[in-house]
Design a protein around this motif. Structure first.
Motif, PDB file in Angstrom:
ATOM      1  N   THR A  11      42.177 -76.326  75.035  1.00 55.42           N
ATOM      2  CA  THR A  11      42.502 -74.875  75.969  1.00 55.42           C
ATOM      3  C   THR A  11      41.355 -74.534  76.703  1.00 55.42           C
ATOM      4  OG1 THR A  11      44.245 -74.524  74.310  1.00 55.42           O
ATOM      5  CG2 THR A  11      43.712 -72.609  75.677  1.00 55.42           C
ATOM      6  N   LEU A  12      41.435 -74.087  78.017  1.00 54.63           N
ATOM      7  CA  LEU A  12      40.477 -73.483  78.793  1.00 54.63           C
ATOM      8  C   LEU A  12      41.123 -71.892  78.969  1.00 54.63           C
ATOM      9  CD1 LEU A  12      39.786 -75.899  81.654  1.00 54.63           C
ATOM     10  CD2 LEU A  12      38.337 -75.155  79.913  1.00 54.63           C
ATOM     11  N   GLY A  13      39.900 -70.830  78.643  1.00 49.98           N
ATOM     12  CA  GLY A  13      40.209 -69.484  79.048  1.00 49.98           C
ATOM     13  C   GLY A  13      40.127 -69.167  80.276  1.00 49.98           C
ATOM     14  N   GLY A  14      40.557 -68.154  80.677  1.00 46.57           N
ATOM     15  CA  GLY A  14      40.425 -67.684  81.985  1.00 46.57           C
ATOM     16  C   GLY A  14      40.549 -66.232  82.069  1.00 46.57           C
ATOM     17  N   LEU A  15      39.503 -65.457  82.819  1.00 47.89           N
ATOM     18  CA  LEU A  15      39.487 -64.238  82.803  1.00 47.89           C
ATOM     19  C   LEU A  15      39.371 -63.790  84.415  1.00 47.89           C
ATOM     20  CD1 LEU A  15      36.960 -63.219  79.983  1.00 47.89           C
ATOM     21  CD2 LEU A  15      39.179 -62.592  80.025  1.00 47.89           C
ATOM     22  N   PHE A  16      40.417 -63.264  84.872  1.00 49.47           N
ATOM     23  CA  PHE A  16      40.454 -62.887  86.237  1.00 49.47           C
ATOM     24  C   PHE A  16      40.970 -61.579  86.511  1.00 49.47           C
ATOM     25  CE2 PHE A  16      41.564 -67.534  85.940  1.00 49.47           C
ATOM     26  CZ  PHE A  16      40.205 -67.940  86.761  1.00 49.47           C
ATOM     27  N   PRO A  17      40.423 -60.698  87.803  1.00 52.27           N
ATOM     28  CA  PRO A  17      40.718 -59.538  87.774  1.00 52.27           C
ATOM     29  C   PRO A  17      42.243 -59.468  88.694  1.00 52.27           C
ATOM     30  CG  PRO A  17      39.123 -60.299  89.463  1.00 52.27           C
ATOM     31  CD  PRO A  17      39.490 -61.451  88.639  1.00 52.27           C
ATOM     32  N   VAL A  18      43.211 -59.794  88.153  1.00 56.82           N
ATOM     33  CA  VAL A  18      44.695 -60.242  88.776  1.00 56.82           C
ATOM     34  C   VAL A  18      45.089 -58.607  89.450  1.00 56.82           C
ATOM     35  CG1 VAL A  18      47.005 -60.742  88.505  1.00 56.82           C
ATOM     36  CG2 VAL A  18      45.093 -62.111  87.479  1.00 56.82           C
ATOM     37  N   HIS A  19      44.879 -57.722  88.701  1.00 56.01           N
ATOM     38  CA  HIS A  19      44.994 -56.288  89.002  1.00 56.01           C
ATOM     39  C   HIS A  19      43.859 -55.411  89.291  1.00 56.01           C
ATOM     40  CE1 HIS A  19      48.815 -57.193  86.860  1.00 56.01           C
ATOM     41  NE2 HIS A  19      49.304 -56.222  87.606  1.00 56.01           N
ATOM     42  N   SER A  20      43.733 -54.366  89.933  1.00 64.55           N
ATOM     43  CA  SER A  20      42.862 -53.556  90.221  1.00 64.55           C
ATOM     44  C   SER A  20      42.703 -52.602  89.375  1.00 64.55           C
ATOM     45  CB  SER A  20      42.987 -53.036  91.557  1.00 64.55           C
ATOM     46  OG  SER A  20      44.032 -52.173  91.704  1.00 64.55           O
ATOM     47  N   ARG A  21      41.755 -51.814  89.461  1.00 60.91           N
ATOM     48  CA  ARG A  21      41.331 -50.785  88.074  1.00 60.91           C
ATOM     49  C   ARG A  21      42.479 -49.722  88.139  1.00 60.91           C
ATOM     50  NH1 ARG A  21      36.033 -48.756  85.962  1.00 60.91           N
ATOM     51  NH2 ARG A  21      35.391 -50.625  86.952  1.00 60.91           N
ATOM     52  N   GLY A  22      43.150 -49.343  87.123  1.00 65.53           N
ATOM     53  CA  GLY A  22      44.139 -48.445  87.147  1.00 65.53           C
ATOM     54  C   GLY A  22      43.510 -46.913  87.148  1.00 65.53           C
ATOM     55  N   PRO A  23      44.346 -46.193  87.297  1.00 62.57           N
ATOM     56  CA  PRO A  23      43.959 -44.538  87.389  1.00 62.57           C
ATOM     57  C   PRO A  23      43.551 -44.040  85.780  1.00 62.57           C
ATOM     58  CG  PRO A  23      46.411 -44.756  87.636  1.00 62.57           C
ATOM     59  CD  PRO A  23      45.729 -46.087  87.700  1.00 62.57           C
ATOM     60  N   ALA A  24      42.901 -43.035  85.706  1.00 62.24           N
ATOM     61  CA  ALA A  24      42.479 -42.466  84.501  1.00 62.24           C
ATOM     62  C   ALA A  24      43.518 -42.742  83.408  1.00 62.24           C
ATOM     63  CB  ALA A  24      41.961 -40.964  84.561  1.00 62.24           C
ATOM     64  N   ALA A  42      43.865 -70.942  91.984  1.00 62.51           N
ATOM     65  CA  ALA A  42      43.052 -72.094  91.916  1.00 62.51           C
ATOM     66  C   ALA A  42      42.837 -72.600  90.636  1.00 62.51           C
ATOM     67  CB  ALA A  42      41.860 -71.518  92.528  1.00 62.51           C
ATOM     68  N   MET A  43      42.862 -71.932  89.295  1.00 65.80           N
ATOM     69  CA  MET A  43      42.672 -72.414  88.177  1.00 65.80           C
ATOM     70  C   MET A  43      44.033 -73.328  87.827  1.00 65.80           C
ATOM     71  SD  MET A  43      41.580 -70.692  84.405  1.00 65.80           S
ATOM     72  CE  MET A  43      41.654 -71.697  82.972  1.00 65.80           C
ATOM     73  N   LEU A  44      45.133 -72.807  88.042  1.00 67.16           N
ATOM     74  CA  LEU A  44      46.296 -73.526  87.789  1.00 67.16           C
ATOM     75  C   LEU A  44      46.566 -74.649  88.455  1.00 67.16           C
ATOM     76  CD1 LEU A  44      48.826 -70.452  87.615  1.00 67.16           C
ATOM     77  CD2 LEU A  44      47.754 -71.706  85.632  1.00 67.16           C
ATOM     78  N   TYR A  45      46.082 -74.681  89.779  1.00 70.68           N
ATOM     79  CA  TYR A  45      45.996 -75.993  90.470  1.00 70.68           C
ATOM     80  C   TYR A  45      45.222 -76.825  90.111  1.00 70.68           C
ATOM     81  CZ  TYR A  45      45.338 -78.954  94.572  1.00 70.68           C
ATOM     82  OH  TYR A  45      45.199 -80.149  95.514  1.00 70.68           O
ATOM     83  N   ALA A  46      43.814 -76.679  89.789  1.00 65.56           N
ATOM     84  CA  ALA A  46      43.027 -77.486  89.062  1.00 65.56           C
ATOM     85  C   ALA A  46      43.470 -78.160  87.707  1.00 65.56           C
ATOM     86  CB  ALA A  46      41.664 -76.827  88.934  1.00 65.56           C
ATOM     87  N   LEU A  47      44.041 -77.381  87.007  1.00 62.29           N
ATOM     88  CA  LEU A  47      44.560 -77.927  85.731  1.00 62.29           C
ATOM     89  C   LEU A  47      45.689 -79.037  85.992  1.00 62.29           C
ATOM     90  CD1 LEU A  47      45.046 -74.703  83.479  1.00 62.29           C
ATOM     91  CD2 LEU A  47      43.446 -76.794  83.331  1.00 62.29           C
ATOM     92  N   ASP A  48      46.377 -78.808  87.034  1.00 62.19           N
ATOM     93  CA  ASP A  48      47.653 -79.549  87.505  1.00 62.19           C
ATOM     94  C   ASP A  48      47.068 -80.940  87.929  1.00 62.19           C
ATOM     95  OD1 ASP A  48      49.780 -78.036  86.732  1.00 62.19           O
ATOM     96  OD2 ASP A  48      49.977 -77.305  88.779  1.00 62.19           O
ATOM     97  N   GLY A  63      45.161 -77.212  78.422  1.00 69.09           N
ATOM     98  CA  GLY A  63      46.044 -76.168  78.645  1.00 69.09           C
ATOM     99  C   GLY A  63      45.125 -74.920  79.046  1.00 69.09           C
ATOM    100  N   ALA A  64      45.748 -73.748  79.181  1.00 66.88           N
ATOM    101  CA  ALA A  64      44.975 -72.536  79.397  1.00 66.88           C
ATOM    102  C   ALA A  64      45.642 -71.402  78.579  1.00 66.88           C
ATOM    103  CB  ALA A  64      45.283 -72.365  80.875  1.00 66.88           C
ATOM    104  N   ARG A  65      44.772 -70.153  78.777  1.00 67.65           N
ATOM    105  CA  ARG A  65      45.028 -69.077  78.185  1.00 67.65           C
ATOM    106  C   ARG A  65      44.177 -68.017  79.152  1.00 67.65           C
ATOM    107  NH1 ARG A  65      44.318 -64.987  73.829  1.00 67.65           N
ATOM    108  NH2 ARG A  65      43.301 -66.577  72.510  1.00 67.65           N
ATOM    109  N   ILE A  66      45.029 -67.563  79.999  1.00 69.80           N
ATOM    110  CA  ILE A  66      44.346 -66.943  81.356  1.00 69.80           C
ATOM    111  C   ILE A  66      44.926 -65.212  81.038  1.00 69.80           C
ATOM    112  CG2 ILE A  66      44.337 -66.402  83.646  1.00 69.80           C
ATOM    113  CD1 ILE A  66      45.264 -69.471  84.037  1.00 69.80           C
ATOM    114  N   LEU A  67      43.821 -64.417  81.206  1.00 64.91           N
ATOM    115  CA  LEU A  67      44.021 -63.197  81.023  1.00 64.91           C
ATOM    116  C   LEU A  67      43.408 -62.258  82.100  1.00 64.91           C
ATOM    117  CD1 LEU A  67      42.386 -63.294  77.086  1.00 64.91           C
ATOM    118  CD2 LEU A  67      44.770 -63.279  77.837  1.00 64.91           C
TER     119      LEU A  67
END
Length: 133
Positions: A11-24, A42-48, A63-67
Motif C-alpha cells: 500500500t502506498l499512502g497519499g496526502l493531497f490537498p483535494v479540498h481548500s481550507r475551510g472557514p473557521a 496522477a497517483m491513481l493513473y501511475a498505480l494503474d 494499493g493505495a490509501r489516499i487522504l
C-alpha cells in the motif's frame, strides 16, 4: 471521511490537498480541481500503469490509501496519524466475541511509503511523525 482505498499487496499512502481550507471551525472547503484533483488522478493513473504491466512488479499489486489534507498543515498531520493508527491494536485490547472466541482482525496494511503532502513544511512534519513508525 475524505479517503480513497484501493486494495493491493503493498500500500502506498497519499496526502493531497483535494479540498481548500475551510472557514473557521470547518476543516475542508471547496474542491481544488487543479492542485488537488489533478495530483490525486496522477497517483491513481501511475498505480494503474504499474499494476497493468506484469513486468514492473511481477506477482505484486500496489494499493493505495489516499487522504485529503484540506490544505491545512494540522489536518494533514492528523490524517498522517491515521496511517499509524491502522498498525496499532484497537483500544482496550483485542476483546472477545460473544461466543468467547478471539475477534478476527484484518492484517495490518503493508504501507511502504507516503506520497505528499504538497507543501514542504507539511511534508517535513509528516515525515518526522511517520519516521518513528
Amino acid at each position: 471521511p475524505h479517503a480513497i482505498r484501493l486494495e493491493g499487496d503493498l500500500t502506498l499512502g497519499g496526502l493531497f490537498p483535494v479540498h481548500s481550507r475551510g472557514p473557521a471551525g470547518v476543516p475542508c472547503g471547496p474542491v481544488k480541481k487543479e492542485k488537488g484533483i489533478h495530483r490525486l488522478e496522477a497517483m491513481l493513473y501511475a498505480l494503474d500503469q504499474v499494476n497493468g504491466d506484469p513486468k514492473v512488479l511481477p506477482n505484486l499489486t500496489l494499493g493505495a490509501r489516499i487522504l485529503d489534507t484540506c490544505s491545512r498543515d494540522t489536518y494533514a498531520l492528523e490524517q498522517a496519524l491515521s496511517f499509524v493508527r491502522s498498525l496499532l491494536p484497537p483500544e482496550g485490547g483485542e476483546g472477545r466475541c460473544p461466543d468467547g472466541s478471539q475477534p478476527q482482525r484484518p492484517p495490518p496494511e503493508r504501507l511502504v511509503g507516503v506520497i505528499g503532502a504538497s507543501a514542504s513544511s507539511v511534508s517535513i512534519m509528516v515525515a518526522n511523525v511517520l519516521r518513528l513508525f
